[in-house]
Design an enzyme around this catalytic site. Structure first.
Site, PDB file in Angstrom:
ATOM      1  N   ASP A 154       1.758  -1.322   5.012  1.00 17.17           N
ATOM      2  CA  ASP A 154       2.208  -0.092   5.838  1.00 17.17           C
ATOM      3  C   ASP A 154      -0.281   0.419   5.326  1.00 17.17           C
ATOM      4  O   ASP A 154      -0.553   1.020   4.464  1.00 17.17           O
ATOM      5  CB  ASP A 154       2.164   0.996   4.899  1.00 17.17           C
ATOM      6  CG  ASP A 154       1.804   2.651   5.700  1.00 17.17           C
ATOM      7  OD1 ASP A 154       2.312   2.786   7.090  1.00 17.17           O
ATOM      8  OD2 ASP A 154       1.957   3.547   5.178  1.00 17.17           O
ATOM      9  N   CYS A 201       0.592  -0.964  -0.022  1.00 18.75           N
ATOM     10  CA  CYS A 201       0.080  -0.194  -0.318  1.00 18.75           C
ATOM     11  C   CYS A 201       0.796   1.407  -0.417  1.00 18.75           C
ATOM     12  O   CYS A 201       1.165   2.341   0.671  1.00 18.75           O
ATOM     13  CB  CYS A 201      -1.311   0.141   1.280  1.00 18.75           C
ATOM     14  SG  CYS A 201      -1.838  -1.176   1.454  1.00 18.75           S
ATOM     15  N   ALA A 202       1.838   1.136  -1.210  1.00 18.60           N
ATOM     16  CA  ALA A 202       2.764   2.227  -1.271  1.00 18.60           C
ATOM     17  C   ALA A 202       2.474   3.943  -1.535  1.00 18.60           C
ATOM     18  O   ALA A 202       3.678   4.805  -0.289  1.00 18.60           O
ATOM     19  CB  ALA A 202       4.012   2.011  -1.933  1.00 18.60           C
ATOM     20  N   ALA A 203       1.804   4.294  -1.754  1.00 15.48           N
ATOM     21  CA  ALA A 203       1.219   6.479  -2.261  1.00 15.48           C
ATOM     22  C   ALA A 203       1.013   6.464  -0.078  1.00 15.48           C
ATOM     23  O   ALA A 203       0.533   5.479   0.341  1.00 15.48           O
ATOM     24  CB  ALA A 203       0.000   6.121  -2.401  1.00 15.48           C
ATOM     25  N   CYS A 205      -0.862   4.431  11.187  1.00 13.59           N
ATOM     26  CA  CYS A 205      -0.469   5.796  11.549  1.00 13.59           C
ATOM     27  C   CYS A 205      -1.761   5.638  12.470  1.00 13.59           C
ATOM     28  O   CYS A 205      -2.251   7.506  12.865  1.00 13.59           O
ATOM     29  CB  CYS A 205      -0.264   6.708  10.798  1.00 13.59           C
ATOM     30  SG  CYS A 205      -1.542   6.833   9.280  1.00 13.59           S
ATOM     31  N   GLY A 214       4.846   7.121  -0.957  1.00 16.20           N
ATOM     32  CA  GLY A 214       5.328   6.310  -1.864  1.00 16.20           C
ATOM     33  C   GLY A 214       6.754   7.391  -0.744  1.00 16.20           C
ATOM     34  O   GLY A 214       8.230   6.551  -1.340  1.00 16.20           O
ATOM     35  N   GLY A 215       6.747   7.373   0.475  1.00 16.42           N
ATOM     36  CA  GLY A 215       7.728   7.783   1.280  1.00 16.42           C
ATOM     37  C   GLY A 215       8.657   6.973   1.545  1.00 16.42           C
ATOM     38  O   GLY A 215       9.861   6.493   2.046  1.00 16.42           O
ATOM     39  N   LYS A 216       7.367   5.345   2.085  1.00 16.55           N
ATOM     40  CA  LYS A 216       8.422   4.080   2.159  1.00 16.55           C
ATOM     41  C   LYS A 216       9.974   3.530   1.159  1.00 16.55           C
ATOM     42  O   LYS A 216      10.279   2.856   1.076  1.00 16.55           O
ATOM     43  CB  LYS A 216       8.016   3.374   3.254  1.00 16.55           C
ATOM     44  CG  LYS A 216       6.947   3.799   4.343  1.00 16.55           C
ATOM     45  CD  LYS A 216       5.572   2.779   5.128  1.00 16.55           C
ATOM     46  CE  LYS A 216       5.664   3.401   6.914  1.00 16.55           C
ATOM     47  NZ  LYS A 216       4.571   4.890   6.482  1.00 16.55           N
TER      48      LYS A 216
END
Length: 368
Positions: free
Chosen positions: A239, A167-169, A293, A171-173
């Site tokens: 995430d 669940c990448a957006a 989070c 994109g920080g990780k």
């Protein structure tokens, strides 16, 4: 990009709308609610959400909720880390950070982690000026909540491994992953169309074309990836969509806030489905990190406990070493298991909330 037909929705759940409702990012909320008044960031607390949080978190966190609430309801005290881009390194930016009393999150001399990337933090509230996306030109740094870095560190990627950021957006990780090691493959996946475009722009802003051949940007339902790509990956980061405490507290639309709270119970079901898919996508011996989070026990430790109780081929991984290193800069909840971290924001350490847990897939034949 994967030339795969996007699977249909699972019964009773619309994953497309769920992604929009549950994964609205912290940065987009800041932009949405930002108004200028004397140069200060103005936000209006949604009292319905705060009341809900008061009941739940005072019960789950006890006295710790008082200091956490103070941070979450005071955006003026929020802090932002600066992750430098080694693919477009600027000594001028680094010197500027040092002159403004920023320091390395994990100095090389005192860290148990590889010095693969430089993440700078400061005890002062506020954020370093953001850089705009410019086609064909890499950005020099990325702004993020410093707690996000811990999820990538916990994954502990080795060079050449195949990695899935499910669940990448925004994109920080994924960016931090490519700075921590050089994977043989990084699949950055985001199902929601708008967020997928955001993810693509982020990666193109930080990753040189010479490395983009290692990256696949896919737009699949994360809950189906395990079936579509079984035992493909060495490491998986989940995430997960969650009740983002920071953004939900400042829901500008009362109807949206009411809907979010009503649907909050559904989130754990989605998170469990994502984790089951991630386990299928791992080959035996591979590991995954689950992060959110939110402070919500139902979306954090309860989800992991359910997976451990119902999946015979998964074992918890001790991340207490990470907790020891992180305790120098983060406030950690004490009543968690060795395979978990819960970062609690407090004044001067306004990082999080962030929950992190690590699991390992094993062959059932090796279980006692």
């Amino acid at each position: 990009m994967w030339l795969l037909r996007r699977p249909g929705p699972l019964p009773g759940i619309n994953p497309h709308s769920a992604a929009r409702q549950f994964r609205k990012s912290h940065s987009s909320v800041l932009q949405e609610l930002k108004t200028k008044s004397g140069g200060k960031l103005q936000k209006q607390i949604c009292q319905g959400v705060l009341s809900h949080f008061e009941k739940q978190y005072s019960r789950e966190l006890g006295e710790a909720w008082n200091s956490v609430r103070r941070v979450l309801t005071t955006p003026q005290c929020w802090q932002y880390a600066v992750l430098l881009n080694p693919f477009h390194f600027s000594s001028e930016v680094e010197n500027d950070l040092l002159s403004k009393d920023y320091r390395l999150l994990f100095p090389e001399s005192s860290s148990c982690f590889r010095p693969s990337f430089k993440c700078y933090i400061t005890s002062a509230p506020g954020r370093f000026p953001a850089q705009k996306h410019r086609a064909g030109r890499l950005k020099e740094y990325y702004l993020l909540n410093a707690a996000s870095v811990l999820a990538v560190l916990a994954l502990d990627i080795e060079n050449g491994e195949k990695v899935l950021d499910m669940c990448a957006a925004p994109g920080g990780k994924s960016i931090a992953t490519l700075q921590y090691a050089c994977p043989g493959l990084l699949q950055s996946n985001e199902y929601d169309n708008l967020r997928s475009n955001w993810l693509r722009n982020t990666l193109e802003s930080f990753i040189p074309e010479s490395l983009m051949n290692l990256v696949i940007i896919s737009q699949l339902d994360g809950r189906q990836i395990g079936n579509l790509q079984p035992e493909r990956f060495d490491k998986v980061l989940v995430d997960a969509p969650c009740s983002n405490d920071r953004s939900w507290l400042f829901s500008s639309d009362i109807q949206q806030a009411t809907l979010r709270l009503a649907q909050r119970k559904e989130l754990s079901a989605v998170q469990i489905q994502l984790l089951r898919s991630a386990i299928k996508a791992l080959h035996p011996g591979g590991s995954l990190v689950y992060s959110t989070c939110t402070l919500s026990k139902a979306e954090n430790s309860d989800v992991i406990t359910h997976i451990l109780d119902t999946c015979s081929n998964v074992l918890p991984v001790d991340i207490s070493t990470i907790a020891k290193s992180a305790s120098k800069e983060f406030t950690l909840a004490s009543d968690v298991q060795q395979h978990e971290l819960l970062i609690l924001p407090e004044m001067g350490r306004a990082w999080g909330p962030m929950y992190i847990s690590k699991l390992k897939k094993v062959s059932t034949q090796f279980l006692v």
